[in-house]
Structure formats: structure tokens, C-alpha cells
Design a protein around this motif. Sequence first.
Motif, PDB file in Angstrom:
ATOM      1  N   PHE A 121     -16.585  19.350 -13.750  1.00  0.00           N
ATOM      2  CA  PHE A 121     -15.453  18.484 -14.077  1.00  0.00           C
ATOM      3  C   PHE A 121     -14.441  19.126 -15.021  1.00  0.00           C
ATOM      4  O   PHE A 121     -13.730  18.440 -15.752  1.00  0.00           O
ATOM      5  CB  PHE A 121     -15.979  17.173 -14.690  1.00  0.00           C
ATOM      6  CG  PHE A 121     -17.097  16.566 -13.902  1.00  0.00           C
ATOM      7  CD1 PHE A 121     -16.907  16.196 -12.579  1.00  0.00           C
ATOM      8  CD2 PHE A 121     -18.356  16.413 -14.459  1.00  0.00           C
ATOM      9  CE1 PHE A 121     -17.944  15.662 -11.831  1.00  0.00           C
ATOM     10  CE2 PHE A 121     -19.402  15.874 -13.725  1.00  0.00           C
ATOM     11  CZ  PHE A 121     -19.196  15.502 -12.400  1.00  0.00           C
ATOM     12  N   SER A 179     -20.710  12.359 -17.877  1.00  0.00           N
ATOM     13  CA  SER A 179     -20.364  13.519 -17.041  1.00  0.00           C
ATOM     14  C   SER A 179     -20.588  14.852 -17.758  1.00  0.00           C
ATOM     15  O   SER A 179     -20.643  15.898 -17.107  1.00  0.00           O
ATOM     16  CB  SER A 179     -18.909  13.425 -16.588  1.00  0.00           C
ATOM     17  OG  SER A 179     -18.031  13.465 -17.700  1.00  0.00           O
ATOM     18  N   LEU A 197     -13.497  14.783 -10.906  1.00  0.00           N
ATOM     19  CA  LEU A 197     -14.552  13.773 -10.976  1.00  0.00           C
ATOM     20  C   LEU A 197     -14.564  12.893  -9.729  1.00  0.00           C
ATOM     21  O   LEU A 197     -15.613  12.677  -9.111  1.00  0.00           O
ATOM     22  CB  LEU A 197     -14.366  12.917 -12.227  1.00  0.00           C
ATOM     23  CG  LEU A 197     -15.309  11.719 -12.389  1.00  0.00           C
ATOM     24  CD1 LEU A 197     -16.747  12.189 -12.592  1.00  0.00           C
ATOM     25  CD2 LEU A 197     -14.858  10.841 -13.568  1.00  0.00           C
TER      26      LEU A 197
END
Length: 297
Positions: free
Chosen positions: A266, A258, A278
Motif C-alpha cells: 500500500f 493495513s 488499497l
Amino acid sequence: MTEIIPSLAAIAPRYDALLCDLWGCLHDGKRPFPAAVAALQGFRRTGGKVMLVTNAPRPASSVIAQLDSLGVPRDAWDGVVSSGDAAQYALLSGAVGRKVYPIGAPKDEPFYTDFAQDLAELAASQPKVQRVSKLQDAEGIVCTGLRDDLSETPADYRGELLMGKTLGLPFLCANPDIVVHFGDKLLYCAGALAREYEEMGGSALYFGKPHPPIYDLARRRLARLGLKDDAQLLAVGDGIATDIQGAMGEGIDSLYVSGGIDAESFGPDSDNPDKALLETWLNEKMMSPTFTIGHLR
């Protein structure tokens, strides 16, 4: 619902091989990520295989040369599969004709000249592919990327793309990525031009992630390394529409990094993605990676 994990080692015993992305996971185009290198080395020390699977439009040999120049040690991986490899097969097979109009940078020249042994044999058995300088003379368009991705955007190609669409030329996209990290910048890739072409009504052909040809090639190369058909694979990548979508389509578990392309979605700490942000983001994308990690480590 994805599970956020602290490290690759936490799940490594479940898998026989990794299909690991490069840009945004192992390096940023300028330097390798030490923690990611160490994670892959650790996975290999326990007997796992690491196949680097990249949407780079160049053949694997050129990707390996780049990895060497960046300082990525060779004991971090076992093999490389590129979108360029898969797209070369289509080019040599005549998927977009024998006279092609090229779009790409000088660094992509090996796409037309450097073939693995199996592809070199195919090239020798087929009529030669000729690059032409005018769209009117072409049977198809081959795009490995922008000619100058440091300064250009898809808008710079609108005239060429409109002409190609008007002529009914198929568009071979050697790299489905839309953007990629280069240091702290985001650069447009061939996928951005292919998307524009399709939005104009043109026809584009893709051979990298998330499309099946690159996964078929990766499995064949893993088999040469001794992996069996029932080996457990884990795809690792920061591209939700390439790495993760491709893995889901192939029925492969996935680890979403991520802290790559979409890190700003995020929260402020890219090492530790905010779970609520997320999950909301993944639901909007209708994607469900098996695991998520801030950065590969």
C-alpha cells in the motif's frame, strides 16, 4: 468500499466491544505498540470492552503470560480468546482421535496440559488423549506450529505430511495463520502446514479465525462480561484472510490494519496507505473491510 480512518477514536462510539487481533496490531512478538495500547485503553475508558482474539495455538492463560512479559498493560483489555482454546475443545472431544502425532514447538506444550475450567471438566470426563512419536501409530495429527519457526519452512515437513496423507490421518490446525510478524521477520505458522496438507489431498480441521468456533467462544466470554446479544462488535486485525474474512463471515464490522503483514502493498508510508493501491488490492482479494487504518492508534 472501505473508509480510511485516522484513529480508532473516530469510530469508537458506534461500538460496544472490540475483537482485537494481537500480532501485527498490538505487538510484533518482541514489543507492544504504544499507540495501539493507548487506543485500546481509551476505548475501555469510554465503557467499551476489549476481547483479544488471537490465532495463537496456546490457551488463553499462556497468551496472557506472554502479554505480561512483553509489557502490554492489563488495562488495555478485558479478556482473551485463542485459537488454542477452541482447538483444545476439538482435541478433547476426539475430533482427530485419541492417539495423536504432535507437530509444534516446546513453547506450545500448554496446549496439551493447560485447560480453562470448562475444558478441564471436559478432559476429566473423556478418555485421555495420547501423543505418539510415530505417524503409523496415530489416529490424527495435531499441529500447533513449526518445531522451530525461526529456521524452518513448510518444505521441511513435506515427508511427514505426505506420510500422514497416505495414512489418511485428519490434521487438526491449532493456528490458521500462514505467517506472522516477529520483529522485522515473517515466521510460518501452523496454517502454512495445514495448507500444504490440503494441497496434497489431506483433510484439515481449523478452529481459529476465520472459522466460526473462535467467534462463538468470544461471544460467550463477552456475555460473561455483561454484553447483550445485540451488542455492536468491531473486529480489528491485519490478516485479510483471517481477521477480515472471519468478520465478514460473522456479519461483524471490521477495521483492517493495513500496516501489518501486507504493509508493502500500500505504498511507502505504512501509517497512511495509498487509497488507490488499497482499493485495487482489496478488489483482487474480494474483501471489503468496513474501515482501514495504517496502524492501530
